[in-house]
Enzyme design. Structure first.
Site, PDB file in Angstrom:
ATOM      1  N   GLY A 190     -13.816 -13.611   7.234  1.00  0.00           N
ATOM      2  CA  GLY A 190     -13.170 -12.549   7.996  1.00  0.00           C
ATOM      3  C   GLY A 190     -13.534 -11.187   7.436  1.00  0.00           C
ATOM      4  O   GLY A 190     -14.528 -11.036   6.699  1.00  0.00           O
ATOM      5  N   MET A 238      -7.748 -13.455  -3.487  1.00  0.00           N
ATOM      6  CA  MET A 238      -7.477 -12.072  -3.052  1.00  0.00           C
ATOM      7  C   MET A 238      -5.998 -11.855  -2.764  1.00  0.00           C
ATOM      8  O   MET A 238      -5.519 -10.735  -2.745  1.00  0.00           O
ATOM      9  CB  MET A 238      -8.304 -11.733  -1.813  1.00  0.00           C
ATOM     10  CG  MET A 238      -9.772 -11.543  -2.095  1.00  0.00           C
ATOM     11  SD  MET A 238     -10.555 -10.754  -0.687  1.00  0.00           S
ATOM     12  CE  MET A 238     -12.265 -10.880  -1.169  1.00  0.00           C
ATOM     13  N   GLY A 269      -5.200 -11.332  -6.765  1.00  0.00           N
ATOM     14  CA  GLY A 269      -5.825 -10.140  -6.198  1.00  0.00           C
ATOM     15  C   GLY A 269      -5.063  -8.837  -6.395  1.00  0.00           C
ATOM     16  O   GLY A 269      -5.380  -7.843  -5.741  1.00  0.00           O
ATOM     17  N   THR A 328      -5.939  -3.277   7.319  1.00  0.00           N
ATOM     18  CA  THR A 328      -5.950  -4.630   6.754  1.00  0.00           C
ATOM     19  C   THR A 328      -6.025  -5.653   7.882  1.00  0.00           C
ATOM     20  O   THR A 328      -6.230  -5.286   9.043  1.00  0.00           O
ATOM     21  CB  THR A 328      -4.746  -4.826   5.790  1.00  0.00           C
ATOM     22  OG1 THR A 328      -4.889  -6.065   5.125  1.00  0.00           O
ATOM     23  CG2 THR A 328      -3.408  -4.776   6.497  1.00  0.00           C
ATOM     24  N   LYS A 359     -10.158  -5.083  10.478  1.00  0.00           N
ATOM     25  CA  LYS A 359     -11.262  -4.399   9.792  1.00  0.00           C
ATOM     26  C   LYS A 359     -12.538  -4.299  10.630  1.00  0.00           C
ATOM     27  O   LYS A 359     -13.269  -3.314  10.537  1.00  0.00           O
ATOM     28  CB  LYS A 359     -11.559  -5.092   8.461  1.00  0.00           C
ATOM     29  CG  LYS A 359     -10.443  -4.858   7.462  1.00  0.00           C
ATOM     30  CD  LYS A 359     -10.656  -5.560   6.153  1.00  0.00           C
ATOM     31  CE  LYS A 359      -9.418  -5.321   5.285  1.00  0.00           C
ATOM     32  NZ  LYS A 359      -9.490  -6.009   4.018  1.00  0.00           N
ATOM     33  N   GLN A 370      -8.937  -1.146  -4.805  1.00  0.00           N
ATOM     34  CA  GLN A 370      -9.446  -0.689  -3.496  1.00  0.00           C
ATOM     35  C   GLN A 370      -8.628   0.495  -2.982  1.00  0.00           C
ATOM     36  O   GLN A 370      -9.168   1.414  -2.364  1.00  0.00           O
ATOM     37  CB  GLN A 370      -9.562  -1.835  -2.472  1.00  0.00           C
ATOM     38  CG  GLN A 370      -8.280  -2.581  -2.109  1.00  0.00           C
ATOM     39  CD  GLN A 370      -7.399  -1.838  -1.103  1.00  0.00           C
ATOM     40  OE1 GLN A 370      -7.903  -1.039  -0.316  1.00  0.00           O
ATOM     41  NE2 GLN A 370      -6.109  -2.079  -1.140  1.00  0.00           N
ATOM     42  N   ASN A 424     -12.147  -0.624   5.831  1.00  0.00           N
ATOM     43  CA  ASN A 424     -10.734  -0.668   5.406  1.00  0.00           C
ATOM     44  C   ASN A 424     -10.180   0.723   5.134  1.00  0.00           C
ATOM     45  O   ASN A 424      -9.009   0.855   4.776  1.00  0.00           O
ATOM     46  CB  ASN A 424     -10.546  -1.572   4.178  1.00  0.00           C
ATOM     47  CG  ASN A 424     -10.916  -0.872   2.885  1.00  0.00           C
ATOM     48  OD1 ASN A 424     -11.730   0.046   2.870  1.00  0.00           O
ATOM     49  ND2 ASN A 424     -10.325  -1.310   1.783  1.00  0.00           N
ATOM     50  N   SER A 462       0.812  -1.226   0.000  1.00  0.00           N
ATOM     51  CA  SER A 462       0.000   0.000   0.000  1.00  0.00           C
ATOM     52  C   SER A 462       0.845   1.275   0.000  1.00  0.00           C
ATOM     53  O   SER A 462       0.508   2.227  -0.718  1.00  0.00           O
ATOM     54  CB  SER A 462      -0.972  -0.002   1.185  1.00  0.00           C
ATOM     55  OG  SER A 462      -1.921  -1.019   0.996  1.00  0.00           O
TER      56      SER A 462
HETATM   57  P1  NDP Z   1      -9.149 -12.002   8.676  1.00  0.00           P
HETATM   58  O1  NDP Z   1      -8.036 -12.291   9.619  1.00  0.00           O
HETATM   59  O2  NDP Z   1     -10.230 -11.082   9.070  1.00  0.00           O
HETATM   60  O3  NDP Z   1      -9.877 -13.411   8.273  1.00  0.00           O
HETATM   61  C1  NDP Z   1      -9.101 -14.520   7.925  1.00  0.00           C
HETATM   62  C2  NDP Z   1      -9.975 -15.579   7.245  1.00  0.00           C
HETATM   63  O4  NDP Z   1      -9.113 -16.586   6.691  1.00  0.00           O
HETATM   64  C3  NDP Z   1     -10.933 -16.309   8.172  1.00  0.00           C
HETATM   65  O5  NDP Z   1     -12.093 -16.661   7.461  1.00  0.00           O
HETATM   66  C4  NDP Z   1     -10.113 -17.557   8.551  1.00  0.00           C
HETATM   67  O6  NDP Z   1     -10.919 -18.667   8.920  1.00  0.00           O
HETATM   68  C5  NDP Z   1      -9.456 -17.854   7.242  1.00  0.00           C
HETATM   69  N1  NDP Z   1      -8.240 -18.656   7.366  1.00  0.00           N
HETATM   70  C6  NDP Z   1      -7.071 -18.282   7.936  1.00  0.00           C
HETATM   71  N2  NDP Z   1      -6.163 -19.278   7.819  1.00  0.00           N
HETATM   72  C7  NDP Z   1      -6.780 -20.287   7.154  1.00  0.00           C
HETATM   73  C8  NDP Z   1      -6.368 -21.578   6.744  1.00  0.00           C
HETATM   74  N3  NDP Z   1      -5.128 -22.046   6.975  1.00  0.00           N
HETATM   75  N4  NDP Z   1      -7.242 -22.358   6.070  1.00  0.00           N
HETATM   76  C9  NDP Z   1      -8.481 -21.894   5.823  1.00  0.00           C
HETATM   77  N5  NDP Z   1      -8.958 -20.681   6.211  1.00  0.00           N
HETATM   78  C10 NDP Z   1      -8.108 -19.894   6.879  1.00  0.00           C
HETATM   79  O7  NDP Z   1      -8.433 -11.545   7.323  1.00  0.00           O
HETATM   80  P2  NDP Z   1      -9.082 -10.676   6.139  1.00  0.00           P
HETATM   81  O8  NDP Z   1     -10.429 -11.215   5.901  1.00  0.00           O
HETATM   82  O9  NDP Z   1      -8.947  -9.228   6.399  1.00  0.00           O
HETATM   83  O10 NDP Z   1      -8.083 -10.988   4.906  1.00  0.00           O
HETATM   84  C11 NDP Z   1      -8.145 -12.234   4.241  1.00  0.00           C
HETATM   85  C12 NDP Z   1      -7.152 -12.259   3.090  1.00  0.00           C
HETATM   86  O11 NDP Z   1      -7.569 -11.408   2.030  1.00  0.00           O
HETATM   87  C13 NDP Z   1      -5.733 -11.807   3.467  1.00  0.00           C
HETATM   88  O12 NDP Z   1      -4.837 -12.725   2.874  1.00  0.00           O
HETATM   89  C14 NDP Z   1      -5.593 -10.454   2.835  1.00  0.00           C
HETATM   90  O13 NDP Z   1      -4.263 -10.180   2.488  1.00  0.00           O
HETATM   91  C15 NDP Z   1      -6.475 -10.619   1.595  1.00  0.00           C
HETATM   92  N6  NDP Z   1      -6.995  -9.349   1.108  1.00  0.00           N
HETATM   93  C16 NDP Z   1      -6.618  -8.886  -0.130  1.00  0.00           C
HETATM   94  C17 NDP Z   1      -7.112  -7.711  -0.602  1.00  0.00           C
HETATM   95  C18 NDP Z   1      -6.703  -7.224  -1.945  1.00  0.00           C
HETATM   96  O14 NDP Z   1      -6.940  -6.046  -2.215  1.00  0.00           O
HETATM   97  N7  NDP Z   1      -6.141  -8.039  -2.801  1.00  0.00           N
HETATM   98  C19 NDP Z   1      -8.041  -6.875   0.181  1.00  0.00           C
HETATM   99  C20 NDP Z   1      -8.411  -7.469   1.419  1.00  0.00           C
HETATM  100  C21 NDP Z   1      -7.873  -8.644   1.863  1.00  0.00           C
HETATM  101  P3  NDP Z   1     -11.345 -18.926  10.465  1.00  0.00           P
HETATM  102  O15 NDP Z   1     -12.531 -18.049  10.697  1.00  0.00           O
HETATM  103  O16 NDP Z   1     -11.666 -20.366  10.509  1.00  0.00           O
HETATM  104  O17 NDP Z   1     -10.165 -18.548  11.314  1.00  0.00           O
END
Ligand code: NDP
Length: 275
Positions: free
Chosen positions: A129, A214, A238, A63, A67, A245, A88, A18
């Site tokens: 998430g 993503m 992504g 991030t 969030k 974004q 975000n 970013s």
């Molecule tokens: P959060 O920490 O809020 O959520 C993480 C999510 O990933 C949860 O659903 C979690 O499941 C799941 N998870 C984590 N580890 C594993 C695993 N080993 N196997 C399966 N599921 C898993 O993160 P965010 O939602 O904010 O971000 C998610 C991803 O998206 C990140 O990698 C981020 O970099 C990417 N992203 C990219 C963007 C872009 O512009 N390209 C924008 C926003 C995000 P559980 O609930 O079971 O723990």
């Protein structure tokens, strides 16, 4: 005049592109900014943002994993942020902290860029998430036939289904995703950051399925390699979403929309060169 101060908060954050992206946008539009990546403690996001504002900060991106905490911190929320339950993009109006969510804009704009058909599509969203939450309103807005949210922890997928309360949304755990392919599969888990991939059955992939991760990196992500190896029709990472974004956040702060194409191209080149 001192440059205007912005930053991105995350944990981890060293991987964030970013700062580079926002400096590029600022150069395009001849605006002076100082945009840093800031590591916040997992339980200390609100204090970290307030300290940043006290030191002259005017806004921030947020991030993983902050969030939802950013959403709670806001005095005012945009409709998108209110709908999604995740923020975000933070900015100030007087002494009020305001929040928006530009992830859905970035994702849908990138899917459109890649000519992906979302109308009447059966979409699978992996993850529940902050990123998954953030994109749900924008995906529903594209009038898909269905939106299935599957998460490692199934209860969190059900929580999202209840939160959005839309008849097109289905929710389940990974092990409940039975045979039957989807038109579009979007990986919104952070599994890739740990060099893992969501543990789902390959029967969800059909020959026309478009798979979107993503996460982005120089080489295809583990998830996209797996999708390709199981016959997916198209695989997209992504990077375009990231730049899209960011551009929308930038436009919220500076009321001017940067040109994303040259930034996507340059960032792709840098990644491939290992920079
Ligand atoms: P959060 O920490 O809020 O959520 C993480 C999510 O990933 C949860 O659903 C979690 O499941 C799941 N998870 C984590 N580890 C594993 C695993 N080993 N196997 C399966 N599921 C898993 O993160 P965010 O939602 O904010 O971000 C998610 C991803 O998206 C990140 O990698 C981020 O970099 C990417 N992203 C990219 C963007 C872009 O512009 N390209 C924008 C926003 C995000 P559980 O609930 O079971 O723990």
């Amino acid at each position: 005049m001192n440059p205007r101060q912005y930053c991105v908060f995350g944990n981890p954050i060293s991987q964030s592109r970013s700062p580079w992206i926002h400096q590029r946008f600022a150069s395009q539009l001849d605006i002076e900014i100082d945009y840093q990546a800031k590591l916040a403690p997992e339980d200390g996001f609100a204090d970290a943002f307030k300290a940043f504002v006290a030191a002259g900060g005017e806004g921030a991106n947020v991030t993983a994993p902050f969030k939802e905490q950013a959403w709670q911190l806001c005095d005012r929320l945009s409709v998108t942020a209110k709908d999604s339950g995740a923020v975000n993009t933070l900015f100030l109006e007087g002494d009020k902290i305001c929040g928006d969510n530009t992830d859905g804009f970035g994702l849908v704009a990138d899917l459109h860029r890649q000519q992906v058909q979302l109308i009447d599509a059966k979409i699978l969203l992996l993850g529940a998430g902050g990123a998954a939450r953030g994109v749900i309103p924008a995906l529903l807005n594209e009038t898909p036939k269905s939106l299935t949210i599957a998460n490692r922890t199934a209860s969190k997928a059900h929580n999202l289904q209840n939160y959005f309360s839309d008849p097109r949304i289905h929710a389940c755990g990974f092990d409940e995703l039975l045979a039957g392919s989807f038109d579009v599969i979007i990986n919104a888990t952070s599994a890739g950051l740990a060099r893992q991939r969501p543990d789902v059955n390959s029967s969800i992939i059909g020959t026309k399925t478009i798979c979107y991760d993503m996460v982005y990196q120089a080489e295809p992500t583990g998830f996209l390699v797996w999708c390709h190896d199981h016959g997916a029709g198209q695989c997209i990472d992504g990077l375009g979403m990231l730049v899209g974004q960011a551009a929308k956040s930038f436009s919220i702060w500076f009321s001017a929309m940067p040109d994303i194409e040259p930034v996507i191209e340059e960032l792709r080149r840098l990644l491939i060169q290992g920079k």
